[in-house]
Write a protein that holds these residues in place. Sequence first.
Motif, PDB file in Angstrom:
ATOM      1  N   SER A 237     -34.242  -3.874 -73.968  1.00  0.00           N
ATOM      2  CA  SER A 237     -35.132  -2.758 -73.669  1.00  0.00           C
ATOM      3  C   SER A 237     -35.144  -1.762 -74.813  1.00  0.00           C
ATOM      4  O   SER A 237     -34.246  -1.744 -75.656  1.00  0.00           O
ATOM      5  CB  SER A 237     -34.723  -2.062 -72.366  1.00  0.00           C
ATOM      6  OG  SER A 237     -33.450  -1.491 -72.500  1.00  0.00           O
ATOM      7  N   VAL A 238     -36.184  -0.948 -74.802  1.00  0.00           N
ATOM      8  CA  VAL A 238     -36.350   0.117 -75.785  1.00  0.00           C
ATOM      9  C   VAL A 238     -36.649   1.388 -75.003  1.00  0.00           C
ATOM     10  O   VAL A 238     -37.514   1.389 -74.132  1.00  0.00           O
ATOM     11  CB  VAL A 238     -37.520  -0.189 -76.752  1.00  0.00           C
ATOM     12  CG1 VAL A 238     -37.737   0.956 -77.719  1.00  0.00           C
ATOM     13  CG2 VAL A 238     -37.291  -1.469 -77.493  1.00  0.00           C
ATOM     14  N   GLU A 239     -35.916   2.447 -75.321  1.00  0.00           N
ATOM     15  CA  GLU A 239     -36.176   3.731 -74.689  1.00  0.00           C
ATOM     16  C   GLU A 239     -36.644   4.707 -75.757  1.00  0.00           C
ATOM     17  O   GLU A 239     -36.102   4.753 -76.853  1.00  0.00           O
ATOM     18  CB  GLU A 239     -34.914   4.266 -74.013  1.00  0.00           C
ATOM     19  CG  GLU A 239     -34.470   3.422 -72.842  1.00  0.00           C
ATOM     20  CD  GLU A 239     -33.212   3.951 -72.176  1.00  0.00           C
ATOM     21  OE1 GLU A 239     -32.918   5.162 -72.305  1.00  0.00           O
ATOM     22  OE2 GLU A 239     -32.513   3.146 -71.541  1.00  0.00           O
ATOM     23  N   SER A 240     -37.667   5.468 -75.383  1.00  0.00           N
ATOM     24  CA  SER A 240     -38.196   6.473 -76.301  1.00  0.00           C
ATOM     25  C   SER A 240     -38.244   7.810 -75.588  1.00  0.00           C
ATOM     26  O   SER A 240     -37.900   7.907 -74.411  1.00  0.00           O
ATOM     27  CB  SER A 240     -39.606   6.067 -76.753  1.00  0.00           C
ATOM     28  OG  SER A 240     -40.534   6.257 -75.697  1.00  0.00           O
ATOM     29  N   VAL A 241     -38.701   8.821 -76.297  1.00  0.00           N
ATOM     30  CA  VAL A 241     -38.840  10.134 -75.679  1.00  0.00           C
ATOM     31  C   VAL A 241     -39.930  10.116 -74.608  1.00  0.00           C
ATOM     32  O   VAL A 241     -39.937  10.965 -73.724  1.00  0.00           O
ATOM     33  CB  VAL A 241     -39.138  11.228 -76.737  1.00  0.00           C
ATOM     34  CG1 VAL A 241     -37.948  11.414 -77.664  1.00  0.00           C
ATOM     35  CG2 VAL A 241     -40.388  10.914 -77.528  1.00  0.00           C
ATOM     36  N   LYS A 242     -40.834   9.130 -74.665  1.00  0.00           N
ATOM     37  CA  LYS A 242     -41.929   9.033 -73.699  1.00  0.00           C
ATOM     38  C   LYS A 242     -41.632   8.111 -72.519  1.00  0.00           C
ATOM     39  O   LYS A 242     -42.062   8.370 -71.411  1.00  0.00           O
ATOM     40  CB  LYS A 242     -43.193   8.489 -74.384  1.00  0.00           C
ATOM     41  CG  LYS A 242     -43.844   9.408 -75.361  1.00  0.00           C
ATOM     42  CD  LYS A 242     -45.106   8.742 -75.870  1.00  0.00           C
ATOM     43  CE  LYS A 242     -45.813   9.545 -76.925  1.00  0.00           C
ATOM     44  NZ  LYS A 242     -47.016   8.840 -77.403  1.00  0.00           N
ATOM     45  N   ALA A 243     -40.937   6.979 -72.773  1.00  0.00           N
ATOM     46  CA  ALA A 243     -40.805   5.955 -71.733  1.00  0.00           C
ATOM     47  C   ALA A 243     -39.707   4.967 -72.089  1.00  0.00           C
ATOM     48  O   ALA A 243     -39.210   4.945 -73.213  1.00  0.00           O
ATOM     49  CB  ALA A 243     -42.128   5.207 -71.578  1.00  0.00           C
ATOM     50  N   ALA A 244     -39.380   4.136 -71.110  1.00  0.00           N
ATOM     51  CA  ALA A 244     -38.487   2.991 -71.345  1.00  0.00           C
ATOM     52  C   ALA A 244     -39.319   1.744 -71.115  1.00  0.00           C
ATOM     53  O   ALA A 244     -40.183   1.711 -70.233  1.00  0.00           O
ATOM     54  CB  ALA A 244     -37.304   3.026 -70.392  1.00  0.00           C
ATOM     55  N   SER A 245     -39.067   0.732 -71.910  1.00  0.00           N
ATOM     56  CA  SER A 245     -39.848  -0.492 -71.812  1.00  0.00           C
ATOM     57  C   SER A 245     -38.951  -1.701 -72.020  1.00  0.00           C
ATOM     58  O   SER A 245     -38.098  -1.704 -72.908  1.00  0.00           O
ATOM     59  CB  SER A 245     -40.953  -0.472 -72.877  1.00  0.00           C
ATOM     60  OG  SER A 245     -41.736  -1.632 -72.802  1.00  0.00           O
ATOM     61  N   SER A 246     -39.160  -2.718 -71.199  1.00  0.00           N
ATOM     62  CA  SER A 246     -38.426  -3.974 -71.391  1.00  0.00           C
ATOM     63  C   SER A 246     -39.005  -4.720 -72.584  1.00  0.00           C
ATOM     64  O   SER A 246     -40.183  -4.579 -72.919  1.00  0.00           O
ATOM     65  CB  SER A 246     -38.530  -4.847 -70.144  1.00  0.00           C
ATOM     66  OG  SER A 246     -37.824  -4.260 -69.073  1.00  0.00           O
ATOM     67  N   VAL A 247     -38.164  -5.511 -73.211  1.00  0.00           N
ATOM     68  CA  VAL A 247     -38.576  -6.394 -74.296  1.00  0.00           C
ATOM     69  C   VAL A 247     -38.411  -7.809 -73.763  1.00  0.00           C
ATOM     70  O   VAL A 247     -37.356  -8.156 -73.228  1.00  0.00           O
ATOM     71  CB  VAL A 247     -37.705  -6.174 -75.554  1.00  0.00           C
ATOM     72  CG1 VAL A 247     -38.101  -7.138 -76.660  1.00  0.00           C
ATOM     73  CG2 VAL A 247     -37.821  -4.731 -76.035  1.00  0.00           C
ATOM     74  N   TYR A 248     -39.469  -8.616 -73.875  1.00  0.00           N
ATOM     75  CA  TYR A 248     -39.503  -9.931 -73.250  1.00  0.00           C
ATOM     76  C   TYR A 248     -39.396 -11.063 -74.268  1.00  0.00           C
ATOM     77  O   TYR A 248     -39.873 -10.933 -75.405  1.00  0.00           O
ATOM     78  CB  TYR A 248     -40.797 -10.092 -72.449  1.00  0.00           C
ATOM     79  CG  TYR A 248     -40.927  -9.052 -71.362  1.00  0.00           C
ATOM     80  CD1 TYR A 248     -40.257  -9.198 -70.151  1.00  0.00           C
ATOM     81  CD2 TYR A 248     -41.687  -7.902 -71.557  1.00  0.00           C
ATOM     82  CE1 TYR A 248     -40.362  -8.239 -69.154  1.00  0.00           C
ATOM     83  CE2 TYR A 248     -41.793  -6.936 -70.567  1.00  0.00           C
ATOM     84  CZ  TYR A 248     -41.131  -7.110 -69.373  1.00  0.00           C
ATOM     85  OH  TYR A 248     -41.223  -6.153 -68.392  1.00  0.00           O
ATOM     86  N   ALA A 249     -38.814 -12.167 -73.824  1.00  0.00           N
ATOM     87  CA  ALA A 249     -38.707 -13.356 -74.680  1.00  0.00           C
ATOM     88  C   ALA A 249     -40.101 -13.954 -74.851  1.00  0.00           C
ATOM     89  O   ALA A 249     -40.734 -14.333 -73.864  1.00  0.00           O
ATOM     90  CB  ALA A 249     -37.760 -14.377 -74.046  1.00  0.00           C
TER      91      ALA A 249
END
Length: 148
Positions: A79-91
């Motif tokens: 996953s990647v978290e930013s100041v705006k949101a968190a997002s999963s990273v997919y294979a």
Amino acid sequence: MHLSRSLRLVSRRAMVSRAMASSRMFSTVYTKEHEYLKADGDTYFMGISDFAQSELGDVVFVDLPEVGAEFSQGDALGSVESVKAASSVYAPVDCEIVEINESLEDNHALVNESAEGEGWMVKLKATSPDQLSGLMDADAYAAFCNEE
């Protein structure tokens, strides 16, 4: 005569350089979830695309899988978290993780500074290489991003 031979060598090197640059351009493919795969021999560098990092904003945390972990296409591998949101990273494809980018542990900003370069997340081996044909080349991905 010596000058003529030198010019032919320079010309030949320029053609090879252009051919190598073209093959590198076509060696990166993208998913609809905004991950990329960049070929490096029989393995691939993987991360989020430049488009994705620009949408996320300043990255503050990156969660990466363990080396040796195996994933099926579409599985969340980090996953990647930013100041705006968190997002999963997919294979992007069925894969095995062969290396992680340890530089991201101390410098999450690499994802923003060079998402498709020094900000790569993992290096993987595609265990079902036929799945690569279902991913988008750079032109198709650019068109896809323009539609979003």
